[in-house]
Scaffold this active site. Structure first.
Site, PDB file in Angstrom:
ATOM      1  N   ARG A 179      36.517 -38.763  49.367  1.00 33.21           N
ATOM      2  CA  ARG A 179      35.957 -39.838  48.541  1.00 33.21           C
ATOM      3  C   ARG A 179      37.092 -40.752  48.079  1.00 33.21           C
ATOM      4  O   ARG A 179      38.164 -40.255  47.737  1.00 33.21           O
ATOM      5  CB  ARG A 179      35.283 -39.156  47.341  1.00 33.21           C
ATOM      6  CG  ARG A 179      34.654 -40.089  46.350  1.00 33.21           C
ATOM      7  CD  ARG A 179      33.797 -39.302  45.360  1.00 33.21           C
ATOM      8  NE  ARG A 179      32.550 -38.864  45.965  1.00 33.21           N
ATOM      9  CZ  ARG A 179      31.479 -38.455  45.281  1.00 33.21           C
ATOM     10  NH1 ARG A 179      31.518 -38.400  43.974  1.00 33.21           N
ATOM     11  NH2 ARG A 179      30.372 -38.087  45.903  1.00 33.21           N
ATOM     12  N   LYS A 230      37.227 -30.511  49.338  1.00 36.39           N
ATOM     13  CA  LYS A 230      36.955 -31.939  49.140  1.00 36.39           C
ATOM     14  C   LYS A 230      38.287 -32.638  48.927  1.00 36.39           C
ATOM     15  O   LYS A 230      39.244 -32.038  48.419  1.00 36.39           O
ATOM     16  CB  LYS A 230      36.071 -32.128  47.895  1.00 36.39           C
ATOM     17  CG  LYS A 230      35.303 -33.422  47.888  1.00 36.39           C
ATOM     18  CD  LYS A 230      33.977 -33.301  48.618  1.00 36.39           C
ATOM     19  CE  LYS A 230      33.236 -34.619  48.631  1.00 36.39           C
ATOM     20  NZ  LYS A 230      31.913 -34.485  49.268  1.00 36.39           N
ATOM     21  N   GLY A 241      14.226 -45.055  47.267  1.00 39.92           N
ATOM     22  CA  GLY A 241      15.368 -45.398  48.113  1.00 39.92           C
ATOM     23  C   GLY A 241      14.986 -45.280  49.575  1.00 39.92           C
ATOM     24  O   GLY A 241      14.691 -44.185  50.064  1.00 39.92           O
ATOM     25  N   GLY A 251      16.955 -46.379  52.243  1.00 41.39           N
ATOM     26  CA  GLY A 251      18.154 -46.720  53.013  1.00 41.39           C
ATOM     27  C   GLY A 251      18.181 -45.885  54.283  1.00 41.39           C
ATOM     28  O   GLY A 251      17.140 -45.616  54.888  1.00 41.39           O
TER      29      GLY A 251
HETATM   30  P1  NAD Z   1      21.905 -45.529  51.572  1.00 42.50           P
HETATM   31  O1  NAD Z   1      22.931 -46.215  50.761  1.00 42.50           O
HETATM   32  O2  NAD Z   1      21.715 -45.925  52.998  1.00 42.50           O
HETATM   33  O3  NAD Z   1      20.477 -45.587  50.859  1.00 42.50           O
HETATM   34  C1  NAD Z   1      20.302 -45.498  49.485  1.00 42.50           C
HETATM   35  C2  NAD Z   1      19.247 -46.507  49.106  1.00 42.50           C
HETATM   36  O4  NAD Z   1      18.934 -46.370  47.721  1.00 42.50           O
HETATM   37  C3  NAD Z   1      19.697 -47.965  49.315  1.00 42.50           C
HETATM   38  O5  NAD Z   1      18.755 -48.630  50.106  1.00 42.50           O
HETATM   39  C4  NAD Z   1      19.763 -48.522  47.903  1.00 42.50           C
HETATM   40  O6  NAD Z   1      19.417 -49.905  47.843  1.00 42.50           O
HETATM   41  C5  NAD Z   1      18.735 -47.656  47.202  1.00 42.50           C
HETATM   42  N1  NAD Z   1      18.866 -47.612  45.734  1.00 42.50           N
HETATM   43  C6  NAD Z   1      19.983 -47.660  44.976  1.00 42.50           C
HETATM   44  N2  NAD Z   1      19.664 -47.605  43.666  1.00 42.50           N
HETATM   45  C7  NAD Z   1      18.335 -47.488  43.600  1.00 42.50           C
HETATM   46  C8  NAD Z   1      17.410 -47.375  42.529  1.00 42.50           C
HETATM   47  N3  NAD Z   1      17.802 -47.375  41.260  1.00 42.50           N
HETATM   48  N4  NAD Z   1      16.092 -47.293  42.814  1.00 42.50           N
HETATM   49  C9  NAD Z   1      15.665 -47.314  44.098  1.00 42.50           C
HETATM   50  N5  NAD Z   1      16.493 -47.419  45.146  1.00 42.50           N
HETATM   51  C10 NAD Z   1      17.810 -47.508  44.917  1.00 42.50           C
HETATM   52  O7  NAD Z   1      22.298 -43.971  51.479  1.00 42.50           O
HETATM   53  P2  NAD Z   1      21.725 -42.787  52.357  1.00 42.50           P
HETATM   54  O8  NAD Z   1      22.747 -42.402  53.365  1.00 42.50           O
HETATM   55  O9  NAD Z   1      20.350 -43.090  52.759  1.00 42.50           O
HETATM   56  O10 NAD Z   1      21.719 -41.600  51.287  1.00 42.50           O
HETATM   57  C11 NAD Z   1      20.715 -41.506  50.298  1.00 42.50           C
HETATM   58  C12 NAD Z   1      21.045 -40.332  49.375  1.00 42.50           C
HETATM   59  O11 NAD Z   1      21.140 -39.123  50.140  1.00 42.50           O
HETATM   60  C13 NAD Z   1      22.400 -40.468  48.654  1.00 42.50           C
HETATM   61  O12 NAD Z   1      22.299 -39.854  47.390  1.00 42.50           O
HETATM   62  C14 NAD Z   1      23.330 -39.644  49.536  1.00 42.50           C
HETATM   63  O13 NAD Z   1      24.423 -39.146  48.806  1.00 42.50           O
HETATM   64  C15 NAD Z   1      22.417 -38.524  49.969  1.00 42.50           C
HETATM   65  N6  NAD Z   1      22.824 -37.878  51.210  1.00 42.50           N
HETATM   66  C16 NAD Z   1      22.955 -38.610  52.355  1.00 42.50           C
HETATM   67  C17 NAD Z   1      23.334 -37.958  53.538  1.00 42.50           C
HETATM   68  C18 NAD Z   1      23.466 -38.717  54.834  1.00 42.50           C
HETATM   69  O14 NAD Z   1      23.626 -38.061  55.869  1.00 42.50           O
HETATM   70  N7  NAD Z   1      23.390 -40.036  54.856  1.00 42.50           N
HETATM   71  C19 NAD Z   1      23.569 -36.569  53.544  1.00 42.50           C
HETATM   72  C20 NAD Z   1      23.390 -35.849  52.365  1.00 42.50           C
HETATM   73  C21 NAD Z   1      23.024 -36.512  51.205  1.00 42.50           C
END
Ligand code: NAD
Length: 359
Positions: free
Chosen positions: A44, A80, A180, A182
């Site tokens: 990080r 980490k 969310g 994303g």
């Molecule tokens: P991402 O950034 O692609 O998606 C997150 C989404 O949440 C974004 O579209 C953002 O606009 C939205 N968002 C932010 N604040 C918000 C709010 N207050 N209300 C509603 N939406 C909001 O991230 P991601 O890769 O999709 O990951 C999502 C979550 O899963 C994160 O917490 C991440 O740590 C966790 N995670 C991801 C992975 C992975 O492989 N990508 C693995 C384990 C955990």
């Protein structure tokens, strides 16, 4: 409290402090527990307000990785790295090469890759100096987008939750509120819709909402709601896929769902207090580090030679593991997060015992 007291409190094995004048690199690598295998955990980068904040973060996150690796039974322990700096201002190819040299000097005790503030591209520089990097771009031997297995794992966790609560995995007609959309959330919506579920969605980034709304059949889209409206909806499952700490005094009081299952990390603001609050309200909580372990399964598999079929099978195993967690939680009348921790601790003890055989 001193550093050794902190290490003893959480059971850390080793901490490395890194500093390199020429590139401005300042960082910490924490290795929590290597009973299950070499430590694995992301790197990080953040402009931490103080060195204590950085140390606290790396200790907490590395311990979390031991549990995350343990719960899905990959042959890694928890570690980490944190780099102290602004990801928008302080990065350089040389900084990441130096970081690579430090990681290489750990002799295979620590493998790392992306986390908040770092990208696969950053570690293209690091891998020139070390073979201890995972999650690199595909053209550098990485396994690709981890959102795919992460979303699949969340979907398996939702099915296991349905099995536990309603006696079958049928999701047709069930109602979900996805926070969310994303990388992970949008794919979870796809899985739910394909399984016949209906969804409310929210996000703070309108283009993502528009894309999801367009891709979802009208009869399965219950609504696109404002971010603050997502908690109080009358649904079967709340699916947090955005931020951490979203299960707190304010939001738990609002929830009208039977279960919470999502990908966001560290969903409970205060594990003990808010885990208990959910249980008191009769809301089943799928421990986040299990529900979202698909991505970890994929990068850990790179260390075994990356076989997509194996990643798929292991990710589907989240279904059975979560059922075990629910069973233990119910039998011992303990919160689900604690049941998951206990299952991991038992597994680590078994591995410690079998590794007493010298090879
Ligand atoms: P991402 O950034 O692609 O998606 C997150 C989404 O949440 C974004 O579209 C953002 O606009 C939205 N968002 C932010 N604040 C918000 C709010 N207050 N209300 C509603 N939406 C909001 O991230 P991601 O890769 O999709 O990951 C999502 C979550 O899963 C994160 O917490 C991440 O740590 C966790 N995670 C991801 C992975 C992975 O492989 N990508 C693995 C384990 C955990």
């Amino acid at each position: 409290m001193g550093i050794f007291d902190e290490m003893a409190k959480y059971g850390h094995e080793q901490i490395h402090f890194l500093q390199h004048k020429g590139t401005g690199l300042k960082g910490i690598v924490a290795i929590h527990d290597t009973t299950m295998g070499p430590a694995l955990g992301g790197c990080r980068m953040r402009p931490y307000e103080s060195e204590e904040d950085a140390l606290f973060d790396v200790l907490r996150l590395s311990r979390g990785m031991t549990y995350k690796c343990g719960v899905v039974d990959v042959d890694n322990g928890g570690g980490k790295a944190v780099l102290i700096g602004d990801p928008n201002l302080d990065k350089s190819p040389e900084l990441f090469r130096v970081f690579g040299r430090y990681v290489e000097s750990l002799g295979g005790r620590f493998y790392t890759g992306t986390d908040m503030g770092t990208t696969p591209q950053d570690f293209v520089h690091s891998q020139r100096e070390s073979s201890s990097f995972v999650g690199l771009p595909v053209e550098y031997g990485g396994s690709g987008n981890t959102a795919l297995p992460t979303a699949l794992g969340v979907f398996e966790a939702i099915k296991a939750t349905a099995q536990w609560l309603w006696g079958n995995t049928e999701l047709s007609g069930r109602r979900f509120a996805v926070q969310g959309v994303g990388k992970v959330g949008s794919l979870v919506v796809q899985h739910l819709v394909e399984a016949g579920g209906t969804v409310y969605v929210t996000d703070v980034y309108p283009p993502y909402l528009e894309a999801v709304a367009e891709a979802t059949p009208k009869e399965q889209l219950l609504g696109v709601v404002r971010p603050e409206e997502i908690y109080g909806l009358d649904v079967d499952v709340f699916v947090p896929c955005a931020l951490g700490a979203i299960l707190n005094d304010d939001t738990i009081a609002e929830l009208r769902c039977a279960a919470v299952v999502g990908s966001a990390n560290n969903q409970l603001l205060d594990m003990e207090r808010h885990g208990a609050m959910l249980a008191e309200r009769g809301i089943l909580y799928a421990p986040d580090y299990l529900a979202n372990a698909g991505g970890l399964i994929q990068v850990a598999d790179e260390l075994k030679g990356y076989v997509p079929e194996r990643v798929l099978a292991k990710t589907k195993g989240i279904f059975e593991m979560l059922l075990q967690v629910y069973k233990l939680s119910s039998e011992q009348e303990i919160p689900t997060w604690l049941a998951a921790d206990r299952l991991v601790e038992q597994r680590i003890e078994k591995v410690r015992d079998l590794k007493s055989v010298r090879v």
